[in-house]
Design a protein around this motif. Structure first.
Motif, PDB file in Angstrom:
ATOM      1  N   LYS A 120       0.832  -1.208   0.000  1.00 35.59           N
ATOM      2  CA  LYS A 120       0.000   0.000   0.000  1.00 35.59           C
ATOM      3  C   LYS A 120       0.867   1.259   0.000  1.00 35.59           C
ATOM      4  O   LYS A 120       0.550   2.227  -0.680  1.00 35.59           O
ATOM      5  N   LEU A 121       1.970   1.221   0.741  1.00 34.57           N
ATOM      6  CA  LEU A 121       2.882   2.357   0.766  1.00 34.57           C
ATOM      7  C   LEU A 121       3.490   2.582  -0.620  1.00 34.57           C
ATOM      8  O   LEU A 121       3.562   3.719  -1.105  1.00 34.57           O
ATOM      9  N   ALA A 122       3.880   1.512  -1.281  1.00 31.33           N
ATOM     10  CA  ALA A 122       4.422   1.612  -2.640  1.00 31.33           C
ATOM     11  C   ALA A 122       3.375   2.177  -3.596  1.00 31.33           C
ATOM     12  O   ALA A 122       3.694   2.990  -4.471  1.00 31.33           O
ATOM     13  N   GLU A 123       2.121   1.769  -3.421  1.00 27.31           N
ATOM     14  CA  GLU A 123       1.025   2.275  -4.259  1.00 27.31           C
ATOM     15  C   GLU A 123       0.854   3.773  -4.049  1.00 27.31           C
ATOM     16  O   GLU A 123       0.667   4.530  -5.012  1.00 27.31           O
ATOM     17  N   ARG A 124       0.909   4.247  -2.800  1.00 31.90           N
ATOM     18  CA  ARG A 124       0.772   5.680  -2.522  1.00 31.90           C
ATOM     19  C   ARG A 124       1.907   6.463  -3.157  1.00 31.90           C
ATOM     20  O   ARG A 124       1.703   7.529  -3.711  1.00 31.90           O
ATOM     21  N   ARG A 125       3.113   5.949  -3.058  1.00 33.06           N
ATOM     22  CA  ARG A 125       4.260   6.640  -3.668  1.00 33.06           C
ATOM     23  C   ARG A 125       4.116   6.686  -5.183  1.00 33.06           C
ATOM     24  O   ARG A 125       4.405   7.697  -5.812  1.00 33.06           O
ATOM     25  N   ARG A 126       3.664   5.576  -5.770  1.00 29.74           N
ATOM     26  CA  ARG A 126       3.448   5.539  -7.213  1.00 29.74           C
ATOM     27  C   ARG A 126       2.393   6.576  -7.617  1.00 29.74           C
ATOM     28  O   ARG A 126       2.570   7.328  -8.577  1.00 29.74           O
ATOM     29  N   ARG A 127       1.296   6.637  -6.851  1.00 31.97           N
ATOM     30  CA  ARG A 127       0.227   7.588  -7.150  1.00 31.97           C
ATOM     31  C   ARG A 127       0.726   9.028  -6.998  1.00 31.97           C
ATOM     32  O   ARG A 127       0.390   9.894  -7.806  1.00 31.97           O
ATOM     33  N   ALA A 128       1.546   9.297  -5.981  1.00 30.45           N
ATOM     34  CA  ALA A 128       2.089  10.643  -5.774  1.00 30.45           C
ATOM     35  C   ALA A 128       2.923  11.073  -6.979  1.00 30.45           C
ATOM     36  O   ALA A 128       2.790  12.204  -7.467  1.00 30.45           O
ATOM     37  N   VAL A 129       3.775  10.181  -7.460  1.00 28.36           N
ATOM     38  CA  VAL A 129       4.622  10.493  -8.622  1.00 28.36           C
ATOM     39  C   VAL A 129       3.767  10.645  -9.878  1.00 28.36           C
ATOM     40  O   VAL A 129       3.965  11.576 -10.672  1.00 28.36           O
ATOM     41  N   GLU A 130       2.805   9.766 -10.042  1.00 26.67           N
ATOM     42  CA  GLU A 130       1.946   9.798 -11.231  1.00 26.67           C
ATOM     43  C   GLU A 130       1.120  11.086 -11.300  1.00 26.67           C
ATOM     44  O   GLU A 130       0.954  11.669 -12.372  1.00 26.67           O
ATOM     45  N   LEU A 131       0.603  11.547 -10.164  1.00 28.29           N
ATOM     46  CA  LEU A 131      -0.256  12.733 -10.151  1.00 28.29           C
ATOM     47  C   LEU A 131       0.522  14.051 -10.087  1.00 28.29           C
ATOM     48  O   LEU A 131      -0.049  15.112 -10.330  1.00 28.29           O
ATOM     49  N   ALA A 132       1.797  13.991  -9.737  1.00 24.54           N
ATOM     50  CA  ALA A 132       2.577  15.218  -9.553  1.00 24.54           C
ATOM     51  C   ALA A 132       2.473  16.179 -10.748  1.00 24.54           C
ATOM     52  O   ALA A 132       2.214  17.377 -10.547  1.00 24.54           O
ATOM     53  N   PRO A 133       2.661  15.726 -11.999  1.00 27.42           N
ATOM     54  CA  PRO A 133       2.577  16.678 -13.115  1.00 27.42           C
ATOM     55  C   PRO A 133       1.203  17.349 -13.240  1.00 27.42           C
ATOM     56  O   PRO A 133       1.117  18.513 -13.623  1.00 27.42           O
ATOM     57  N   THR A 134       0.144  16.634 -12.891  1.00 25.63           N
ATOM     58  CA  THR A 134      -1.206  17.203 -12.943  1.00 25.63           C
ATOM     59  C   THR A 134      -1.310  18.392 -11.995  1.00 25.63           C
ATOM     60  O   THR A 134      -2.030  19.346 -12.273  1.00 25.63           O
ATOM     61  N   TYR A 135      -0.574  18.329 -10.888  1.00 26.17           N
ATOM     62  CA  TYR A 135      -0.592  19.386  -9.884  1.00 26.17           C
ATOM     63  C   TYR A 135       0.668  20.242  -9.926  1.00 26.17           C
ATOM     64  O   TYR A 135       1.066  20.822  -8.922  1.00 26.17           O
ATOM     65  N   ARG A 136       1.278  20.338 -11.099  1.00 25.50           N
ATOM     66  CA  ARG A 136       2.387  21.233 -11.389  1.00 25.50           C
ATOM     67  C   ARG A 136       3.588  21.030 -10.482  1.00 25.50           C
ATOM     68  O   ARG A 136       4.231  21.970 -10.052  1.00 25.50           O
ATOM     69  N   SER A 137       3.876  19.758 -10.179  1.00 24.76           N
ATOM     70  CA  SER A 137       5.007  19.414  -9.324  1.00 24.76           C
ATOM     71  C   SER A 137       5.880  18.372 -10.012  1.00 24.76           C
ATOM     72  O   SER A 137       5.429  17.656 -10.896  1.00 24.76           O
ATOM     73  N   GLU A 138       7.130  18.301  -9.549  1.00 26.80           N
ATOM     74  CA  GLU A 138       8.077  17.320 -10.097  1.00 26.80           C
ATOM     75  C   GLU A 138       8.965  16.836  -8.961  1.00 26.80           C
ATOM     76  O   GLU A 138       9.522  17.656  -8.212  1.00 26.80           O
ATOM     77  N   PHE A 139       9.092  15.513  -8.819  1.00 26.07           N
ATOM     78  CA  PHE A 139      10.042  14.951  -7.861  1.00 26.07           C
ATOM     79  C   PHE A 139      11.404  14.913  -8.527  1.00 26.07           C
ATOM     80  O   PHE A 139      11.520  14.597  -9.706  1.00 26.07           O
ATOM     81  N   LEU A 140      12.440  15.210  -7.770  1.00 27.04           N
ATOM     82  CA  LEU A 140      13.778  15.297  -8.334  1.00 27.04           C
ATOM     83  C   LEU A 140      14.620  14.090  -7.944  1.00 27.04           C
ATOM     84  O   LEU A 140      14.397  13.450  -6.978  1.00 27.04           O
TER      85      LEU A 140
END
Length: 140
Positions: A120-140
């Motif tokens: 579940k934690l891996a799923e949340r991290r995947r979702r955070a990365v996947e949605l980041a561009p929609t919310y004008r963010s980028e993980f570095l």
């Protein structure tokens, strides 16, 4: 991920101009390095938090405020050994919606975060990365 964020003022309430988030960050908590194309301002209410902003570390203590300009690489980590609490203003709004889409609604600000399995934690991290561009963010 262990932080508890309360949406005090949402973008819906301000017609998208800004949002205000109450962030409770346990010792060791905080996001990985990232950037956004919007402004963030953090005011520390309790404890202290270490911010890395454009490669420089700053310890920000209760009563202090730090501004993160748009597109500036940054992250924060609570390294104090105790819980920290801060207010975050994002302008324009959107970060409030992002957190609601990747997190879990809990009973209240003092409720413990849900216990997530490694999957579940891996799923949340995947979702955070996947949605980041929609919310004008980028993980570095």
């Amino acid at each position: 991920m262990g932080n508890t964020y309360g949406m005090l003022i949402t973008g819906e309430q301000t017609n998208g101009r800004y949002c205000l988030i109450d962030m409770r960050v346990p010792d060791g908590g905080g996001p990985p390095p990232h950037r956004h194309d919007f402004e963030e301002m953090f005011t520390i209410l309790e404890g202290e938090t270490e911010f890395t902003f454009r490669g420089e570390k700053h310890v920000v203590r209760a009563g202090s405020t730090i501004n993160i300009p748009a597109n500036a690489p940054h992250n924060f980590r609570n390294t104090s050994g105790a819980p920290a609490r801060m207010l975050c203003v994002c302008t324009p709004a959107g970060q409030d919606e992002y957190f609601m889409r990747i997190g879990d609604v809990v009973a209240g600000m003092d409720a413990p975060p849900p216990q997530l399995s490694p999957d579940k934690l891996a799923e949340r991290r995947r979702r955070a990365v996947e949605l980041a561009p929609t919310y004008r963010s980028e993980f570095l």
